[in-house]
Design an enzyme around this catalytic site. Structure first.
Site, PDB file in Angstrom:
ATOM      1  N   GLN A 193       0.832  -1.203   0.000  1.00 45.52           N
ATOM      2  CA  GLN A 193       0.000   0.000   0.000  1.00 45.52           C
ATOM      3  C   GLN A 193       0.867   1.253   0.000  1.00 45.52           C
ATOM      4  O   GLN A 193       0.345   2.359  -0.087  1.00 45.52           O
ATOM      5  CB  GLN A 193      -0.895   0.030   1.248  1.00 45.52           C
ATOM      6  N   PHE A 224      -6.063  -3.860   3.303  1.00 40.67           N
ATOM      7  CA  PHE A 224      -6.813  -3.589   4.542  1.00 40.67           C
ATOM      8  C   PHE A 224      -5.946  -2.978   5.637  1.00 40.67           C
ATOM      9  O   PHE A 224      -6.251  -3.103   6.814  1.00 40.67           O
ATOM     10  CB  PHE A 224      -7.495  -4.869   5.055  1.00 40.67           C
ATOM     11  N   GLU A 228       0.427  -1.664   4.711  1.00 38.28           N
ATOM     12  CA  GLU A 228       0.892  -0.277   4.786  1.00 38.28           C
ATOM     13  C   GLU A 228       2.368  -0.246   5.180  1.00 38.28           C
ATOM     14  O   GLU A 228       3.139   0.540   4.643  1.00 38.28           O
ATOM     15  CB  GLU A 228       0.040   0.530   5.780  1.00 38.28           C
ATOM     16  N   ARG A 306      -5.683   7.367  17.104  1.00 42.02           N
ATOM     17  CA  ARG A 306      -6.983   7.362  16.422  1.00 42.02           C
ATOM     18  C   ARG A 306      -8.063   6.682  17.274  1.00 42.02           C
ATOM     19  O   ARG A 306      -9.243   7.025  17.175  1.00 42.02           O
ATOM     20  CB  ARG A 306      -6.895   6.730  15.033  1.00 42.02           C
ATOM     21  N   ARG A 338      -8.011  -1.454   8.686  1.00 39.84           N
ATOM     22  CA  ARG A 338      -9.251  -0.728   8.374  1.00 39.84           C
ATOM     23  C   ARG A 338      -9.906  -0.065   9.598  1.00 39.84           C
ATOM     24  O   ARG A 338     -10.436  -0.758  10.473  1.00 39.84           O
ATOM     25  CB  ARG A 338     -10.231  -1.710   7.734  1.00 39.84           C
ATOM     26  N   PHE A 340      -8.071   1.767  11.664  1.00 41.19           N
ATOM     27  CA  PHE A 340      -6.822   2.278  12.227  1.00 41.19           C
ATOM     28  C   PHE A 340      -6.966   2.707  13.696  1.00 41.19           C
ATOM     29  O   PHE A 340      -6.634   3.817  14.073  1.00 41.19           O
ATOM     30  CB  PHE A 340      -6.365   3.456  11.359  1.00 41.19           C
ATOM     31  N   THR A 438      -3.868  11.655  10.402  1.00 43.53           N
ATOM     32  CA  THR A 438      -3.588  12.533  11.537  1.00 43.53           C
ATOM     33  C   THR A 438      -2.148  13.048  11.475  1.00 43.53           C
ATOM     34  O   THR A 438      -1.828  14.048  12.094  1.00 43.53           O
ATOM     35  CB  THR A 438      -3.854  11.807  12.863  1.00 43.53           C
ATOM     36  N   ALA A 507      -6.014   5.505   5.318  1.00 47.00           N
ATOM     37  CA  ALA A 507      -6.860   6.517   5.951  1.00 47.00           C
ATOM     38  C   ALA A 507      -8.058   6.867   5.051  1.00 47.00           C
ATOM     39  O   ALA A 507      -8.597   7.977   5.144  1.00 47.00           O
ATOM     40  CB  ALA A 507      -6.048   7.768   6.311  1.00 47.00           C
ATOM     41  N   GLU A 709     -12.959   3.022   5.031  1.00 50.53           N
ATOM     42  CA  GLU A 709     -12.985   2.533   6.406  1.00 50.53           C
ATOM     43  C   GLU A 709     -14.283   2.781   7.171  1.00 50.53           C
ATOM     44  O   GLU A 709     -14.698   1.923   7.953  1.00 50.53           O
ATOM     45  CB  GLU A 709     -11.829   3.149   7.202  1.00 50.53           C
TER      46      GLU A 709
END
Ligand code: MTE
Ligand code: HPA
Ligand code: MOS
Length: 757
Positions: A193, A224, A228, A306, A338, A340, A438, A507, A709
């Protein structure tokens, strides 16, 4: 418009990383994983490995030319291959490189590693009780005076909830394929990703500059969040081996090694205290979020942040104090998944609401409504961002009507009053989800658009395709700007060579960011083309219109390809790089104040379940969803995202259970023991609708909203419906103590606890 690869996906003709033709001489690497949760490595004996058929060599930490680290935070706490000590069961210690994948895989089993055990900690609450350490600094969000207001509140209650983790179970596992180039060059194809981060990590590990490394990804078979950061290690191993032996090297773990060695959703222990009045309106909330982060920081900082950002869900907390506790544990390093961290925060909010409702003997839905954010007042979040676009109450009341909530709830109560073995439950839960990374600097994107002289178009952007339909949406944006059919636009792989310095596709902001960047590129070319036409046809710019596959200039209509050819002959630059950065956002973590989110996406779900109170087994009878995607870029894809996210969220909270034994070995390491929802587990009746009247108040791409998400948290309606069914065995007098996932075993235990009083 359907997903551009839909036919290819279902016919098996879509090209994934493992389908790329292997050049002659390709080698295969396989990881050797630790079999201790925490131990010193005393001796590594690879003699049997070296002797095994087809083996070319073994890689250890000593073979890494640059830095033995793939920590995405730069904390230097995540070795590619363990050195001196291992910190979780399943940690990569070495890699075998062989002529075939099977030879590498078999030989990896022949290593003899001597360990000296060290004490290990698996559970986050145990780690916290022992005084840490944290893997990353914790966060506090505070507004008002929660502690004093709790004491003053007419009612007060305290609770603890455990929310489980989740494996990504992407259909395509991790994979990386590295091809050595001349000098220090290397090209890595990978299912990632975040190609730019993979590029940086490979450069860091090889000790070369970023310009020597190219990372490509055409598509993923699901990410998902699991791809990342977790792909970095595989990219690094393949690249180091490729450079060492000057041959292409591919690495692809088996599913159980993939599940053991790569991170998952964080599980949390949430301790909460809430004060409220006789009407169930919250006065103050105080909560501690203790997370199992695993052995390294990875993304645990932003994930646990988060969780706090979503601990309010759609509800106003006049006084609030939230703390995160990102605990180091001797388990695999948990990562993005998903939502996060958001889903874990929302679970806490929904449990708090449920507790209040049972304490007052009210319907949980009434308590939800009583606590929604307002529009003019009661609209400030725990992180001091004002909720400007609150449409949750409207969505919820529309769903209440559409799903016929009130009369169905009465029917459920009537059914349960008969006292049978099968009990029913129903719940209607809202979602509010903040959109933007964020990490503010992540909210940027680039695109590269070429128009060739035959009028065909090549589109490239920094986002990656993982099944979510990003490429289709971005191509639609370009097709719309240039007024050409979408099949004129070639969707290409993502590569660090074309668009540099990209953010992870994460995100949920892939289409927000890359759609805008692609639109910027298209508009630049369109400007140049308009200038050209005005001059060539000696007319005013206002007389030039891009119409379907053509350009209209005064009374003349020129087919698009002809027009482009003429523009080329007049030496018009037919390529553009677009760029976008999200406006308005800022965030100061130290003070816990700012506007981290550009806007919010909303939704609501109503689920009805039936539960067998003798076995704890259950099924979802019906789910109705109303979800907000602003003005949809693609209603078919958005609907697919909502359905998929709901089912994945439901799986997280029902059957998907991760279980480590006392030694720290993950025992649920394959689909045989780790149960994701099947097609047959979907709600018997499943009505999914988009909020037709919604339009993003902010100036997003075509006024759409992110969709990836937010609908994941609609699965919470199933959990709360199960809780409702369970509560019926004790006449709804007590809020069931139900931890997630609510497996049939947990449901049965909750029932038994209530029956025993
Ligand atoms: N949908 C599919 N089919 N496969 C995926 O891997 N990932 C989800 C979501 N939807 C995913 C998916 C996650 S975690 C995110 S953040 C978003 O897609 C990322 O893509 P987007 O930003 O383009 O929506
Ligand atoms: N969401 C998803 N991935 C991320 C984020 C986020 O907020 N920050 C860094 N990676
Ligand atoms: Mo999604 S968890 O932000 O990749």
């Amino acid at each position: 418009m359907q997903h551009d690869s839909a036919i290819k996906h279902v016919t098996g003709r879509a090209t994934y990383c493992d389908d790329i033709a292997e050049p002659a001489g390709t080698l295969h690497a396989y990881l050797g994983l630790s079999t201790r949760a925490h131990a010193r490595i005393m001796e590594l004996d690879f003699s049997a490995v070296q002797r095994a058929a087809g083996v070319v060599g073994v890689l250890t930490a000593a073979d890494i030319p640059g830095v033995n680290d793939v920590s995405p935070t730069g904390r230097n706490d995540e070795p590619v291959l363990a050195e001196q000590k291992v910190e979780f069961w399943g940690q990569p210690v070495f890699a075998v490189v062989a002529e075939t994948r099977d030879a590498a895989r078999r030989a990896a089993r022949l290593a003899r590693i001597t360990y000296e055990d060290l004490p290990h900690v698996l559970e986050p609450d145990v780690a916290r009780a022992q005084g840490g350490p944290y893997v990353t600094p914790p966060l506090t969000l505070k507004r008002g005076t929660a502690e004093t207001e709790l004491l003053k509140a007419p009612h007060r209650l305290k609770g603890e909830m455990r929310v489980g983790g989740q494996d990504h179970l992407y259909l395509e596992g991790h994979i990386a394929f590295a091809l050595p180039g001349e000098d220090d060059d290397v090209t890595v194809h990978s299912s990632t990703q975040h190609p730019t981060e993979a590029q940086h990590m490979v450069a860091h590990v090889l000790g070369v500059p970023s310009n020597a490394v190219t990372v490509n990804v055409r598509r993923m078979g699901g990410g998902f969040g699991g791809k990342e950061t977790q792909m970095n290690l595989f990219c690094a191993v393949a690249a180091v081996a490729a450079k060492k032996w000057h041959r292409p090297v591919k690495i692809r773990p088996d599913r159980d090694d993939d599940m053991s060695a790569t991170g998952k959703r964080h599980d949390f222990v949430i301790d909460y205290e809430v004060g409220f009045d006789d009407a169930g309106v919250i006065c103050a909330v105080k909560a501690d979020f203790t997370a199992r982060c695993g052995f390294s920081s990875d993304l645990s900082g932003p994930v646990t942040d988060r969780a706090l950002f979503h601990a309010d869900n759609a509800y106003y907390y006049p006084n609030v104090l939230l703390n995160s506790h990102p605990m180091k544990t001797n388990t695999v390093s948990n990562t993005a998944f998903r939502g996060f961290g958001g889903p874990q925060g929302v679970m806490a909010a929904e449990r708090i609401i449920e507790e209040i409702a049972y304490a007052l003997g009210r319907d949980t839905f009434d308590i939800r409504k009583a606590n929604f954010y307002g529009t003019e007042t009661r609209n400030v979040t725990p992180y001091h961002q004002t909720v400007e676009d609150n449409i949750a109450p409207r969505i919820v009341s529309e769903l209440e009507q559409n799903a016929d909530y009130q009369s169905r709830r009465q029917a459920v109560l009537d059914w349960n009053a008969k006292g049978g073995v099968i009990r029913r439950g129903i719940a209607l839960t809202p979602v509010k989800f903040g959109i933007s990374f964020t990490a503010t600097w992540y909210n940027q994107a680039g695109a590269l658009l070429h128009i060739y002289t035959d009028g065909s178009i090549q589109l490239n952007h920094g986002g990656t395709e993982m099944g979510q339909g990003l490429n289709t949406k971005v191509a639609q944006v370009v097709a719309e700007e240039l007024q050409v059919d979408i099949d004129r636009i070639k969707i290409t792989r993502t590569t660090t060579e074309k668009v540099p310095n990209t953010s992870a596709t994460a995100a949920s902001s892939g289409s927000d960011l890359n759609g805008m960047a692609a639109q910027d590129a298209a508009l630049q070319i369109k400007e140049r083309l308009t200038d050209f036409a005005a001059e060539q046809w000696q007319t005013d710019r206002s007389n030039i219109r891009f119409i379907a596959n053509a350009v209209q200039i005064d009374e003349e209509t020129v087919p698009f390809a002809d027009f482009i050819r003429q523009a080329y002959m007049a030496r018009v630059h037919l390529s553009a790089a677009g760029f976008y950065k999200t406006p308005k956002i800022h965030w100061d973590r130290a003070t816990g104040k700012g506007r981290p989110f550009y806007y919010y996406a909303y939704g609501a779900a109503c689920s009805e379940v039936s539960v067998d109170t003798l076995t704890g087994e259950y099924r979802v009878e019906r789910t109705d969803i109303l979800h907000d995607v602003g003005r949809s870029l693609n209603p078919v894809i958005d609907k697919g995202q909502i359905e998929g996210a709901f089912v994945q969220g439901m799986g997280w909270l029902t059957t998907e259970e991760l279980w480590w034994d006392a030694q720290g070995q993950l025992r649920t390491h394959a689909p045989s023991t780790y149960k994701i929802p099947l097609a047959s587990d979907r709600p018997r009746i499943f009505n999914v609708a988009l909020v037709r009247w919604s339009e993003n108040r902010e100036n997003t791409i075509k006024r759409s909203k992110a969709v990836g998400e937010p609908p994941f948290m609609l699965g919470i309606s199933v959990f709360e419906a199960l809780s409702h069914a369970v509560a019926s065995v004790a006449e709804y007098q007590t809020c069931p103590r139900l931890d997630a996932p609510a497996t049939p075993e947990r449901v049965l235990m909750a029932i038994e606890r209530l029956r025993r009083g």
